[in-house]
Design a protein around this motif. Sequence first.
Motif, PDB file in Angstrom:
ATOM      1  N   ILE A 109       0.842  -1.197   0.000  1.00 42.09           N
ATOM      2  CA  ILE A 109       0.000   0.000   0.000  1.00 42.09           C
ATOM      3  C   ILE A 109       0.879   1.249   0.000  1.00 42.09           C
ATOM      4  CG2 ILE A 109      -1.663   1.342   1.355  1.00 42.09           C
ATOM      5  CD1 ILE A 109      -2.787  -1.367   2.353  1.00 42.09           C
ATOM      6  N   MET A 110       1.908   1.256   0.822  1.00 41.90           N
ATOM      7  CA  MET A 110       2.821   2.393   0.892  1.00 41.90           C
ATOM      8  C   MET A 110       3.530   2.612  -0.446  1.00 41.90           C
ATOM      9  SD  MET A 110       4.153   1.426   4.722  1.00 41.90           S
ATOM     10  CE  MET A 110       5.588   2.505   4.787  1.00 41.90           C
ATOM     11  N   LEU A 111       3.960   1.525  -1.067  1.00 44.92           N
ATOM     12  CA  LEU A 111       4.612   1.633  -2.375  1.00 44.92           C
ATOM     13  C   LEU A 111       3.644   2.116  -3.442  1.00 44.92           C
ATOM     14  CD1 LEU A 111       6.843  -1.577  -2.362  1.00 44.92           C
ATOM     15  CD2 LEU A 111       7.640   0.807  -2.343  1.00 44.92           C
ATOM     16  N   CYS A 112       2.387   1.708  -3.335  1.00 47.68           N
ATOM     17  CA  CYS A 112       1.369   2.171  -4.271  1.00 47.68           C
ATOM     18  C   CYS A 112       1.183   3.680  -4.149  1.00 47.68           C
ATOM     19  CB  CYS A 112       0.064   1.437  -4.015  1.00 47.68           C
ATOM     20  SG  CYS A 112      -1.272   1.888  -5.135  1.00 47.68           S
ATOM     21  N   ALA A 113       1.176   4.180  -2.923  1.00 49.63           N
ATOM     22  CA  ALA A 113       1.054   5.627  -2.713  1.00 49.63           C
ATOM     23  C   ALA A 113       2.249   6.360  -3.325  1.00 49.63           C
ATOM     24  CB  ALA A 113       0.950   5.930  -1.221  1.00 49.63           C
ATOM     25  N   LEU A 114       3.441   5.852  -3.073  1.00 54.08           N
ATOM     26  CA  LEU A 114       4.638   6.475  -3.640  1.00 54.08           C
ATOM     27  C   LEU A 114       4.606   6.434  -5.159  1.00 54.08           C
ATOM     28  CD1 LEU A 114       7.438   7.768  -3.188  1.00 54.08           C
ATOM     29  CD2 LEU A 114       8.386   5.441  -3.136  1.00 54.08           C
ATOM     30  N   GLY A 115       4.147   5.315  -5.718  1.00 51.88           N
ATOM     31  CA  GLY A 115       4.103   5.163  -7.165  1.00 51.88           C
ATOM     32  C   GLY A 115       3.162   6.132  -7.848  1.00 51.88           C
ATOM     33  N   GLN A 116       2.198   6.666  -7.097  1.00 55.63           N
ATOM     34  CA  GLN A 116       1.266   7.631  -7.673  1.00 55.63           C
ATOM     35  C   GLN A 116       1.828   9.049  -7.690  1.00 55.63           C
ATOM     36  OE1 GLN A 116      -3.001   7.174  -6.440  1.00 55.63           O
ATOM     37  NE2 GLN A 116      -2.208   5.503  -5.187  1.00 55.63           N
ATOM     38  N   LEU A 117       2.950   9.256  -7.032  1.00 54.46           N
ATOM     39  CA  LEU A 117       3.588  10.565  -7.033  1.00 54.46           C
ATOM     40  C   LEU A 117       4.542  10.663  -8.224  1.00 54.46           C
ATOM     41  CD1 LEU A 117       4.433  10.921  -3.241  1.00 54.46           C
ATOM     42  CD2 LEU A 117       2.636  12.113  -4.496  1.00 54.46           C
ATOM     43  N   SER A 118       4.553  11.793  -8.856  1.00 50.41           N
ATOM     44  CA  SER A 118       5.451  11.980 -10.003  1.00 50.41           C
ATOM     45  C   SER A 118       6.767  12.583  -9.537  1.00 50.41           C
ATOM     46  CB  SER A 118       4.799  12.905 -11.039  1.00 50.41           C
ATOM     47  OG  SER A 118       4.491  14.156 -10.458  1.00 50.41           O
ATOM     48  N   GLY A 119       7.835  12.205 -10.201  1.00 50.84           N
ATOM     49  CA  GLY A 119       9.135  12.789  -9.900  1.00 50.84           C
ATOM     50  C   GLY A 119      10.099  11.801  -9.278  1.00 50.84           C
ATOM     51  N   THR A 120      11.324  12.249  -9.154  1.00 52.12           N
ATOM     52  CA  THR A 120      12.383  11.499  -8.481  1.00 52.12           C
ATOM     53  C   THR A 120      12.621  12.151  -7.130  1.00 52.12           C
ATOM     54  OG1 THR A 120      13.408  10.975 -10.600  1.00 52.12           O
ATOM     55  CG2 THR A 120      14.776  10.733  -8.622  1.00 52.12           C
ATOM     56  N   PHE A 121      12.742  11.330  -6.087  1.00 51.60           N
ATOM     57  CA  PHE A 121      12.771  11.879  -4.744  1.00 51.60           C
ATOM     58  C   PHE A 121      14.110  11.638  -4.055  1.00 51.60           C
ATOM     59  CE2 PHE A 121       8.355  10.912  -5.766  1.00 51.60           C
ATOM     60  CZ  PHE A 121       7.809  12.180  -5.616  1.00 51.60           C
ATOM     61  N   ASP A 122      14.583  12.691  -3.382  1.00 53.83           N
ATOM     62  CA  ASP A 122      15.815  12.588  -2.602  1.00 53.83           C
ATOM     63  C   ASP A 122      15.572  11.848  -1.296  1.00 53.83           C
ATOM     64  OD1 ASP A 122      17.362  14.200  -4.439  1.00 53.83           O
ATOM     65  OD2 ASP A 122      16.258  15.931  -3.680  1.00 53.83           O
TER      66      ASP A 122
END
Length: 202
Positions: free
Chosen positions: A149-162
């Motif tokens: 579920i957490m990975l699904c939330a992250l996957g819906q965000l656009s961009g590369t994250f520091d």
Amino acid sequence: MHAVIFDIDGTLLQSDVSDDALFLRSVQGALGEVKLRQSWGMYTQFTATGILAEILCDNDLDVTPERVAAVRDRFVEGTRHHLFQHGPFAEIPGARDYLQRLHASSTHRIAYATGGWGSSAREKLSAAGFPIVGVPLASSDDHHERQKIMLCALGQLSGTFDSVTYYGDGHWDAVAAKALGWQFVPVGAKLGGLTTYERREA
């Protein structure tokens, strides 16, 4: 760019005790007097669909879409009834303003990742004035495992994250964040975490 992902019940809203009681009523209302374990902590997947699947297996009942939908629909209707009768759940102090600052920030992207069901989560957040439009939400409708579920939330965000940071109030949140290599911010007395967002900077 930094991704910040939030659990909801007990992390943003003071709704966890009510949710536990409503989940129990929804299970018993849909399935009858099924056998339950002595505490929620005895289930291995602390998500709505995960716990429900284990309850069904413990009672020699097949995990079918119809049974899951019956419990979920009762839970969603119960959430709506609670909001109608009692109004919005109280926020953890300062949580709404903190999220709104992050949502407006040019250096952060936010999302919700809840072990509950999506439609009830959105209704609770909306009623309490939390940002909904443009904020991804992943839930127990997407997967029965919290990490997924957490990975699904992250996957819906656009961009590369520091960095990726997760806010949660349960031991299971801390375990999942550590397994994913994410930063973790504990919320609430159970984890000895923050009890207010009012002094946090975006």
